[in-house]
Design a protein around this motif. Sequence first.
Motif, short mmCIF file in Angstrom:
data_model
loop_
_atom_site.label_atom_id
_atom_site.label_comp_id
_atom_site.label_asym_id
_atom_site.label_seq_id
_atom_site.Cartn_x
_atom_site.Cartn_y
_atom_site.Cartn_z
N SER A 81 41.10 -65.65 4.87
CA SER A 81 40.55 -64.93 6.02
C SER A 81 39.19 -64.36 5.63
O SER A 81 39.03 -63.81 4.53
CB SER A 81 41.49 -63.78 6.43
N THR A 98 36.06 -62.78 12.88
CA THR A 98 37.05 -63.16 11.88
C THR A 98 37.36 -64.65 11.96
O THR A 98 37.62 -65.18 13.05
CB THR A 98 38.37 -62.38 12.05
N LEU A 118 40.13 -67.29 10.43
CA LEU A 118 41.42 -67.43 9.75
C LEU A 118 41.67 -68.91 9.53
O LEU A 118 41.80 -69.67 10.50
CB LEU A 118 42.54 -66.81 10.59
#
Length: 279
Positions: A142, A32, A34
């Motif tokens: 995101s 991920t 962000l």
Amino acid sequence: MIDLSLLKSEIEASTGVYSELRYQENIDIRLTLLNGQLVTNLQEASKGVSARAFSDGYWGFSSHISPTRDAAAKALKEAIRNATFLSTRKQKIASLASARSINFEKSYVSSRAPMAVSAWIDFLKDIDALITSKCKDLKSRSISLAALDMEKRFLTSEGSTIYTFVPRAHLRVSMTKDSKHGPVQAMDSLGGLGQLQDQIVPDPNTYTAWLDQIYKIVTEKSEGVLPDSGVHDVILASDLAGILAHEAVGHTPEADLVLGGSVAGDYLNLQVASPLVWG
């Protein structure tokens, strides 16, 4: 990977007790970004064995995280012991339907070579750069990749053998934008059955139109107005209407929930829908 066929003698020895052995291994990858920063970089594998047995109306179960032949044999003995113990507590409450033995194998393993995790991280960074170049008024963004490979082996005392390798991979993008009513968000995901190298094309330009659509939705949401209070006739998108029907109506008539006191229990064996959809 345990070859459960090596335990055929043990499982066949459980005369008069139906029993099952299962081995499972999950390989999980989650990445991920962000706001351009890598906040999740997870790569893990988990595996184990389990067994269950049926004796005089009762199921017994046991599992072990050690994926060895000895652990599988131990789980089988414990499951049979548990089922036998429970069957002495009360009267018989269930029975097994008769079934023929089967041999089934299905694998969706990719024929393509896997990419290194570092290459997928670079791909996410390229996606992020594409978003920031086109969507300059976002509050946050995101981007994530998720892949789960599930491998299972199954053996029963009736001689059934099953092997499956079922992978799933998804790319998800979420965009958040400010509005006069507070932050609003739009999110979408792509992917499905298959491994990362099958489901995700590692070229950010492939996803330009998709990213534009997510940005369009979050922009429209940021420009929206609050609805008037009260009771109104509304038009729902089919996907939203389907979700509402599934959650509000679909779960209540499930057998275990009906037995547990669901409101649908009052309508057991009665027609509850239009004849057009009544089965």
